[in-house]
Design a protein around this motif. Sequence first.
Motif: not given
Length: 123
Positions: A51-67
């Motif tokens: 969902c986030y990459s489809r709208v040009s988002g960048v996931v930078g930090v993942v701690v468990g289920d906290h994104v």
Amino acid sequence: GPSTSVPLLVLEKKRCTFIVTNMLGSHKYAARDIIAYQEEYRVYMEEVLSCYSRVSGVVGVVVGDHVHASFNAARRCANHAKNAVQGAVDLYLVLENKEINVVTGVASGTAYCGPLGCSELMS
């Protein structure tokens, strides 16, 4: 020997949007049924990234289920606020259909963005 790397600090002031997403009740659920939780977590992470990459988002930090995801910070995104909200709504709707409950916070404004840390940690 000791590291001689110099910390990098290359920041750019820009308008951007950040999202923080979290599964609701995941710790209690994991304690009750870790096998079922692992599958739900896998589905959750796949949908977050999609969902986030489809709208040009960048996931930078993942701690468990906290994104944490950014829009117009690491990758150019002219409609960062609109895209971030669209990504959050899309994620909520997809996961609601799969009976996975999430909470998402969205913040938009001016921030200093760029890589922080030393070259050894960033590679």
